[in-house]
Design an enzyme around this catalytic site. Sequence first.
Site, PDB file in Angstrom:
ATOM      1  N   LYS A 132       0.839  -1.202   0.000  1.00 41.85           N
ATOM      2  CA  LYS A 132       0.000   0.000   0.000  1.00 41.85           C
ATOM      3  C   LYS A 132       0.871   1.248   0.000  1.00 41.85           C
ATOM      4  CE  LYS A 132      -3.644   2.132   2.740  1.00 41.85           C
ATOM      5  NZ  LYS A 132      -4.582   1.973   3.841  1.00 41.85           N
ATOM      6  N   GLU A 167      10.491  -4.810   4.502  1.00 42.63           N
ATOM      7  CA  GLU A 167      10.563  -6.206   4.058  1.00 42.63           C
ATOM      8  C   GLU A 167      10.222  -6.314   2.568  1.00 42.63           C
ATOM      9  OE1 GLU A 167       9.037  -5.071   6.700  1.00 42.63           O
ATOM     10  OE2 GLU A 167       9.090  -6.476   8.388  1.00 42.63           O
ATOM     11  N   GLY A 196      -4.871  -2.405   5.130  1.00 45.46           N
ATOM     12  CA  GLY A 196      -4.197  -3.599   4.603  1.00 45.46           C
ATOM     13  C   GLY A 196      -4.939  -4.893   4.899  1.00 45.46           C
ATOM     14  N   ARG A 197      -5.362  -5.065   6.142  1.00 45.13           N
ATOM     15  CA  ARG A 197      -5.994  -6.344   6.508  1.00 45.13           C
ATOM     16  C   ARG A 197      -7.422  -6.453   6.000  1.00 45.13           C
ATOM     17  NH1 ARG A 197      -4.894  -3.018  10.445  1.00 45.13           N
ATOM     18  NH2 ARG A 197      -6.460  -2.279  11.940  1.00 45.13           N
ATOM     19  N   GLU A 224      -4.909  -7.372  15.019  1.00 44.29           N
ATOM     20  CA  GLU A 224      -4.401  -6.058  14.617  1.00 44.29           C
ATOM     21  C   GLU A 224      -5.539  -5.042  14.683  1.00 44.29           C
ATOM     22  OE1 GLU A 224      -1.067  -5.790  11.611  1.00 44.29           O
ATOM     23  OE2 GLU A 224      -2.595  -4.621  10.579  1.00 44.29           O
ATOM     24  N   HIS A 244      -5.371 -34.194  17.010  1.00 48.99           N
ATOM     25  CA  HIS A 244      -4.274 -35.075  17.431  1.00 48.99           C
ATOM     26  C   HIS A 244      -3.156 -34.280  18.071  1.00 48.99           C
ATOM     27  CE1 HIS A 244      -6.017 -38.576  15.391  1.00 48.99           C
ATOM     28  NE2 HIS A 244      -6.585 -37.619  14.676  1.00 48.99           N
ATOM     29  N   LYS A 298       8.115  -0.840  12.146  1.00 48.60           N
ATOM     30  CA  LYS A 298       8.686  -0.377  10.881  1.00 48.60           C
ATOM     31  C   LYS A 298       9.811   0.639  11.141  1.00 48.60           C
ATOM     32  CE  LYS A 298       4.629  -1.215   7.918  1.00 48.60           C
ATOM     33  NZ  LYS A 298       3.735  -0.774   6.878  1.00 48.60           N
TER      34      LYS A 298
HETATM   35  C1  G6Q Z   1      -2.614  -4.024   7.831  1.00 50.99           C
HETATM   36  C2  G6Q Z   1      -1.401  -3.393   8.295  1.00 50.99           C
HETATM   37  C3  G6Q Z   1      -0.127  -4.082   7.882  1.00 50.99           C
HETATM   38  C4  G6Q Z   1       0.289  -3.778   6.454  1.00 50.99           C
HETATM   39  C5  G6Q Z   1       1.716  -4.239   6.224  1.00 50.99           C
HETATM   40  C6  G6Q Z   1       2.186  -3.973   4.818  1.00 50.99           C
HETATM   41  O1  G6Q Z   1      -3.730  -3.639   8.075  1.00 50.99           O
HETATM   42  O2  G6Q Z   1      -1.392  -2.056   7.986  1.00 50.99           O
HETATM   43  O3  G6Q Z   1      -0.181  -5.467   8.046  1.00 50.99           O
HETATM   44  O4  G6Q Z   1      -0.575  -4.409   5.561  1.00 50.99           O
HETATM   45  O5  G6Q Z   1       2.551  -3.615   7.148  1.00 50.99           O
HETATM   46  O6  G6Q Z   1       2.083  -2.625   4.511  1.00 50.99           O
HETATM   47  P1  G6Q Z   1       2.234  -2.128   3.031  1.00 50.99           P
HETATM   48  O7  G6Q Z   1       1.127  -2.736   2.225  1.00 50.99           O
HETATM   49  O8  G6Q Z   1       2.155  -0.634   3.073  1.00 50.99           O
HETATM   50  O9  G6Q Z   1       3.562  -2.632   2.539  1.00 50.99           O
END
Ligand code: G6Q
Length: 548
Positions: free
Chosen positions: A212, A218, A273-274, A359, A390, A510
Site C-alpha cells: 500500500k 521487508e 491492509g488487513r 491487529e 491429534h 517499521k
Molecule cells: C494491515 C497493516 C499491515 C500492512 C503491512 C504492509 O492492516 O497495515 O499489516 O498491511 O505492514 O504494509 P504495506 O502494504 O504498506 O507494505
Amino acid sequence: MTANPTALPLTQRPAWQALQAHYRQIQALHLRRLFADDPLRGERFVIDAVGIYLDYSKNRATDDTLRLLLRLADECGLQGRIEAMFNGDTINVTERRAALHTALRAPKGEKIMLDGVDVVADVHAVLERMAVFSGQVRSGQWLGYTGKPVRNIVNIGIGGSDLGPVMAYEALRHYSRRDLRFRFVSNVDSTDFVEATYDLDPEETLFIICSKTFTTLETLTNAHAARDWCLHKFGDAQAVCRHFVAVSTNAEEVSKFGINTDNMFGFWDWDGGRYSMDSAIGLSTMIAIGADNFRAMLEGFRAMDEHFRTAPFERNMPVIMGLLKLWYNNFFAAQSVGVFPYCQYLKRFPAYLQQLTMESNGKHITLDGSCVDYQTASVYWGEPGTNGQHSFFQLLHQGTRLIPCDFIGFCESLNPLGEQHALLMANLFAQTEALAFGKTDLEVKADGVADWLAPHRSFEGNRPSNTLLLEQLTPESLGKLVALYEHSVFTQGVIWNIDSFDQWGVELGKVLARKTAAELNSADEPELGHDSSTNALIRRYRRYKSGG
Ligand code: G6Q
C-alpha cells in the site's frame, strides 16, 4: 433522571452491569442443563442466512444473556456506527480516514461519495484493469522480456499485503489454473525469497509487488532482491517492465523503483491492509481463479455486508458472533479463541484471522483517548481439523482454560474420495458434542473403567463452540466467511470503543528496525544507546559476523 447510557463509560452502562450480575448467576450453568431444559435449543439458537448456517446453541448463554448482549449493542450505538462505516464517515479517527472496505464489493452503478468522488466507480475501473491483465497472464498473452509467456507468479508483500492473498490462493486452489505456479514471499529472511524462486525461470516469472505504502522495509528489500535476480539473468533494466507489476497507493515510489505506472493497480487510503484481499491486493487471486470467480467472491462479501447492515441484531450473524465472543472475553475472562476449519483448503484461514482480529482490536486506548478498564481482543489461533484433534485438542477437552471455539465445515467436498468427507464431518460434529457435554465420572465408570482411572478419563464438558456450516467452499462462500469475521471484529470494536482500523503497533516495528539495521551493518563500532540487553545482543552479533 437516568443518565443516557451511551454517555456512560462502558463498564458503567446498565447492560454491562446487568451482564455482570447475570454472569454470576449462570457461570456454573452447564450446557447439559441448558439442552435438557429446552429440547428445541439446537434449532432455536441458530441463524440461517445468506448460505451460512450458524449454530450457536452450544454456547454458555441463555435467552437472557442474548437479550442483555443485544441491549449492550444498542447502548453502544452499534446500528449508528454500522451506518457510519458504510457511509464512509471518518471512523478511523486516529488516521483521519474512512474504513470503506465495503465499497470494494459494492455493485457497479451504486454510488458512495467520499470527498466528492464516487469511490465505487474508481473500484470498478481498477477491477476492470485487473480483469484485462489477469486475462492476459492466464491466456499466455503476457510475455516476458524474452518473449516467453509468464507461468510463475510471485507475490511479494507482507501483513495485509500477503496474508489475504496467500489465504485466498490456498482456499480457492480448486478453482485455480493448474498450469500457473503461485508463490508468496513476505519475510525479510532471505530464505523466503530464495526458496520461493529456487526452481523458477526468470523468463517465465512475474513479480507482483504488493505494498500500500511502497515503503515497507521487508517488501522493498524482497522487491530489490527480485529485481537483481531478474537483472542477473537479463542484464537489461528494460526487462523490469515485463516482469514486475505493482499494487500500491504510492505511484511516485512505484515509479522510482522502475515499475511502469501503467502496470500499477491502485487502491485507496480508506482501505486498510488487513481489509484489502478483495481490492487490487487480490491480483494474484484473480490471476489464479479468473475474473468471474473473483467477482463471485465479491458477491459473497456483498451478501454478508447486506446482511450485517440490514438484519435485525437478534438474527444478525456477525453481531451475534461478535457479542458471544465478547461475553467470554469480558465476563468469563477467556483469553483466546480457537478457529478450526474442517477443510484443508482453509489451512491459512486462522493465520489470516489472527491479523484481522488482533491487529484490529488489540488496542487499549478508547476513541476518546482514555485507557480501557476492560479486556479487548482475544488471542486467535487455530489449525484445520482433524489435525488439531491429534495435538492441542487435549487442552480444549481437559485443560484448565476456557477456550471458546469456532468450527467451520462444508457439506460437500471438492475432492470426494469414498467416505472421507463423512468421516471429516463426523469428527467436526463429534468434537463440538464432546466439548459441550463431556462424559461424567459415572458414565465413565459405567463403561467399566476402574475407580482410580475414572477422573482421568472423564470430561467435564461445558466448553463452548459455534458451528458454521456451508454447502461448499466456493469463491462466493469464502467472501461470505471473510466478511462475517470482518464485521464481527467491527461489532466488538464498537462495543470496546476502540479504533479497529489503525495499527500504530505495526508502525512502531517499521521504524525501530531501520535504526538497529544501521548499527548491525556499520563498518565502525557504533555507539549504542539501547538498554544493556539490546546493546549486548548487537555487540554479540557483530562479533560473530566479524569472526571474533
Ligand atoms: C494491515 C497493516 C499491515 C500492512 C503491512 C504492509 O492492516 O497495515 O499489516 O498491511 O505492514 O504494509 P504495506 O502494504 O504498506 O507494505
